[in-house]
Design an enzyme around this catalytic site. Structure first.
Site, mmCIF file in Angstrom:
data_model
loop_
_atom_site.group_PDB
_atom_site.id
_atom_site.type_symbol
_atom_site.label_atom_id
_atom_site.label_comp_id
_atom_site.label_asym_id
_atom_site.label_seq_id
_atom_site.Cartn_x
_atom_site.Cartn_y
_atom_site.Cartn_z
ATOM 1 N N GLY A 51 44.038 5.564 106.985
ATOM 2 C CA GLY A 51 43.561 4.369 106.373
ATOM 3 C C GLY A 51 42.814 4.255 105.103
ATOM 4 O O GLY A 51 41.609 4.786 105.167
ATOM 5 N N ARG A 89 45.137 12.937 98.863
ATOM 6 C CA ARG A 89 45.830 11.775 99.023
ATOM 7 C C ARG A 89 46.158 10.775 97.817
ATOM 8 O O ARG A 89 45.269 10.524 96.972
ATOM 9 C CB ARG A 89 45.448 10.596 100.688
ATOM 10 C CG ARG A 89 46.078 11.642 101.837
ATOM 11 C CD ARG A 89 46.511 10.562 103.338
ATOM 12 N NE ARG A 89 47.359 10.216 102.946
ATOM 13 C CZ ARG A 89 47.612 8.954 103.921
ATOM 14 N NH1 ARG A 89 47.106 9.011 104.915
ATOM 15 N NH2 ARG A 89 48.743 9.071 103.920
ATOM 16 N N GLN A 196 52.057 5.084 113.154
ATOM 17 C CA GLN A 196 50.421 4.368 113.866
ATOM 18 C C GLN A 196 50.449 3.126 114.848
ATOM 19 O O GLN A 196 49.472 2.673 115.087
ATOM 20 C CB GLN A 196 49.823 4.342 112.006
ATOM 21 C CG GLN A 196 49.786 5.449 111.371
ATOM 22 C CD GLN A 196 51.243 5.546 111.114
ATOM 23 O OE1 GLN A 196 51.817 5.573 110.783
ATOM 24 N NE2 GLN A 196 50.597 6.226 109.436
ATOM 25 N N ASP A 237 46.707 -0.163 100.400
ATOM 26 C CA ASP A 237 46.026 0.854 100.225
ATOM 27 C C ASP A 237 46.275 0.858 98.825
ATOM 28 O O ASP A 237 45.334 1.047 98.104
ATOM 29 C CB ASP A 237 47.165 2.171 100.789
ATOM 30 C CG ASP A 237 47.657 2.334 101.741
ATOM 31 O OD1 ASP A 237 48.132 1.896 102.399
ATOM 32 O OD2 ASP A 237 46.652 3.839 101.732
HETATM 33 O O1 MRU Z 1 49.646 6.760 105.978
HETATM 34 P P1 MRU Z 1 48.109 5.621 106.513
HETATM 35 O O2 MRU Z 1 48.442 5.834 108.003
HETATM 36 O O3 MRU Z 1 47.178 6.977 106.204
HETATM 37 O O4 MRU Z 1 48.360 4.376 106.012
HETATM 38 C C1 MRU Z 1 47.595 3.219 106.282
HETATM 39 C C2 MRU Z 1 48.152 1.911 105.981
HETATM 40 O O5 MRU Z 1 49.671 2.252 105.589
HETATM 41 C C3 MRU Z 1 47.297 0.669 106.073
HETATM 42 O O6 MRU Z 1 47.844 -0.144 106.384
HETATM 43 C C4 MRU Z 1 46.343 1.203 104.939
HETATM 44 O O7 MRU Z 1 45.538 2.355 104.508
HETATM 45 C C5 MRU Z 1 45.373 -0.029 105.151
HETATM 46 S S1 MRU Z 1 44.619 0.429 106.624
HETATM 47 C C6 MRU Z 1 43.074 -1.083 106.792
#
Ligand code: MRU
Length: 353
Positions: A51, A89, A196, A237
């Protein structure tokens, strides 16, 4: 710092970051303790913490860890930590944003003793964490006004307390709408391949007493075509200046279907997710992850060995498909020429040198 509902990230003043291991949820509640920037970077890479805002917060603490005993507190130590953390990342800009803020604070007290510098960095990381919770509360208040009473809200991935310092962005809007007295149902998309939605959002919302229904990602179009979804709210993101938004892969498909059926599509994110230096989404780096996330489900193979796989972890939804972007500043709607987030928020692009 006020107490968040689920502590995805916690600072241990003895010199550690304690992360709720999100790889194991909802079946097991265990924690991973990181004592060095490299351990934090590895935890981010391995999705122990995930996230966009949560990985930014973890990285901020990771920078502070560079100065804990055993380190020589030179600027090279911090520069190296910054490099390792930022590379963990690529897509979520909150990571680079938090690391840059920590480096700037360290730069402002250059020449301080190692102890003083450490104290400054810990204080800054705690501030980044608390500010994220405060931002989410403000996003929630602005966003709640957009959600009608008796709404059924569809969300994708997990943009909740687990993905942030606490409270959540998309789920923060949903929480705030309920706190304002509205009755809501939430539809959580499972979010292939890392699940997720199924593992984290369904768990987080059930724990919090929400009326939540889990669907496969593929079922979202059917529900929208039948008028069963009032609006879509997702996190982000990275958001380019024109509103193009990188979020968990599959978000773009929901946006296209929502536009086809006249369902409002909202993106909720703190301003730390804005990247106004990018004019549009074509410059957003999209992480490609391991093939076994696609060929296996929770360790069980589901595809023939040797098949070629693509696994982009994010996609980019054009700003033209986004009804409004909700930040802690307010609700931003596109003008005649689309979004201009610098004009709408006053946040200036950061020079990349
Ligand atoms: O791969 P992840 O689980 O880190 O991806 C998370 C997302 O795409 C969320 O929607 C985004 O980071 C917003 S979290 C408030």
């Amino acid at each position: 710092m006020s107490e968040p509902m689920f502590q995805a990230v916690r600072w241990d003043p003895a010199g550690a970051v304690v992360l709720l291991d999100q790889r194991l949820l909802p079946f097991d509640r265990r924690f991973v303790t990181c004592r060095t920037p490299d351990e934090v970077a590895e935890a981010i890479r391995q999705m122990v913490v995930r996230g966009a805002p949560a990985i930014g917060i973890a990285a901020a603490y990771g920078m502070a860890l560079a100065l804990f005993p055993g380190s020589d507190a030179s600027s090279e130590v911090l520069d190296r930590a910054a490099r390792v953390l930022v590379q963990a990342r690529p897509t979520a800009v909150n990571l680079a944003w938090a690391v840059r803020r920590m480096s700037q604070v360290a730069g402002a007290v250059r020449g301080a003793t190692p102890e003083a510098l450490r104290e400054v960095l810990v204080r800054e990381a705690l501030a980044i964490h608390q500010e994220d919770i405060d931002r989410n509360r403000a996003i929630g208040i602005h966003g709640a006004a957009l959600i009608p009473d008796e709404a059924t809200v569809l969300t994708h991935c997990n943009a909740g307390a687990l993905a942030t310092g606490g409270y959540g962005t998309a789920l923060g809007v949903i929480r705030a709408a309920r706190e304002s007295g509205k009755h809501l149902r939430v539809v959580a998309c499972e979010t292939r391949p890392y699940l997720q939605g199924a593992r984290l959002t369904a768990w987080e919302l059930l724990e919090d007493g929400f009326d939540v229904t889990l669907i496969t990602d593929n079922a979202a179009g059917y529900l929208m075509s039948r008028g069963e979804i009032t609006c879509v709210v997702v996190g982000a993101d990275r958001i380019a200046r024109n509103g193009d938004t990188a979020n968990k892969v599959g978000t773009y498909v929901h946006a296209v279907v929502a536009a086809r059926h006249g369902v409002p599509f909202y993106v909720a994110a703190p301003t730390s997710t804005l990247d106004p230096a990018l004019p549009d989404g074509s410059g957003i780096p999209i992480e490609e992850r391991r093939s076994d996330e696609v060929t296996q489900v929770l360790g069980t193979p589901i595809a023939p060995a040797g098949v070629r796989v693509r696994n982009p972890a994010f996609d980019v939804t054009p700003g033209s498909l986004i009804t409004a972007i909700i930040t802690e500043i307010g609700v931003h709607r596109p003008g005649a020429g689309g979004y201009d987030l610098v004009a709408l928020t006053g946040i200036e692009p950061v020079s990349q040198d």
